[in-house]
Motif scaffolding. Sequence first.
Motif, short mmCIF file in Angstrom:
data_model
loop_
_atom_site.label_atom_id
_atom_site.label_comp_id
_atom_site.label_asym_id
_atom_site.label_seq_id
_atom_site.Cartn_x
_atom_site.Cartn_y
_atom_site.Cartn_z
N LEU A 52 0.82 -1.21 0.00
CA LEU A 52 0.00 0.00 0.00
C LEU A 52 0.86 1.26 0.00
CD1 LEU A 52 -2.83 1.21 0.11
CD2 LEU A 52 -2.66 1.13 2.61
N THR A 53 1.97 1.23 0.71
CA THR A 53 2.83 2.41 0.75
C THR A 53 3.45 2.70 -0.62
OG1 THR A 53 4.67 1.07 1.55
CG2 THR A 53 3.35 2.21 3.19
N LYS A 54 3.83 1.64 -1.34
CA LYS A 54 4.40 1.84 -2.68
C LYS A 54 3.33 2.38 -3.63
CE LYS A 54 6.90 -0.31 -6.44
NZ LYS A 54 7.54 -1.48 -6.99
N GLU A 55 2.10 1.87 -3.51
CA GLU A 55 1.02 2.35 -4.36
C GLU A 55 0.72 3.82 -4.10
OE1 GLU A 55 -2.41 -0.10 -3.81
OE2 GLU A 55 -1.39 -1.91 -4.46
N ILE A 56 0.62 4.20 -2.83
CA ILE A 56 0.31 5.58 -2.48
C ILE A 56 1.45 6.51 -2.89
CG2 ILE A 56 -0.04 7.16 -0.54
CD1 ILE A 56 -1.70 4.96 0.78
N ALA A 57 2.68 6.08 -2.67
CA ALA A 57 3.83 6.91 -3.03
C ALA A 57 3.90 7.14 -4.54
CB ALA A 57 5.11 6.28 -2.52
N THR A 58 3.74 6.06 -5.30
CA THR A 58 3.82 6.19 -6.77
C THR A 58 2.68 7.05 -7.30
OG1 THR A 58 4.80 3.99 -6.88
CG2 THR A 58 3.95 4.89 -8.93
N ALA A 59 1.47 6.81 -6.80
CA ALA A 59 0.32 7.59 -7.26
C ALA A 59 0.45 9.06 -6.87
CB ALA A 59 -0.96 6.99 -6.70
N SER A 60 0.95 9.33 -5.68
CA SER A 60 1.09 10.72 -5.23
C SER A 60 2.13 11.48 -6.05
CB SER A 60 1.49 10.75 -3.76
OG SER A 60 0.51 10.15 -2.97
N VAL A 61 3.26 10.86 -6.30
CA VAL A 61 4.31 11.53 -7.08
C VAL A 61 3.83 11.74 -8.52
CG1 VAL A 61 6.66 11.30 -7.96
CG2 VAL A 61 6.15 10.69 -5.60
#
Length: 81
Positions: A52-61
């Motif tokens: 979930l952290t990788k998904e949120i980080a990638t989507a946010s950037v």
Amino acid sequence: MCWWSQAAKPISSPVPVEWYPTLAVVMVSVGLMLTASFFIYEATSSRRSRSLTKEIATASVASVFLGFGSLFVLLASGVYV
């Protein structure tokens, strides 16, 4: 001396106007690459191996790059927002 009697300073952009098209292309391109990376990650990983952290980080950037890229596309085309 009152505050309204002083001459107003013109507002100028912190980024030179000549850079708007280049910044627009670069930021939109990076945003689209990160979006493609996000979709590839979602399509190729199983539900249990996703982070979930990788998904949120990638989507946010990707969202930040696409947002600023869209801003510079508007500025480069003469729509001053």
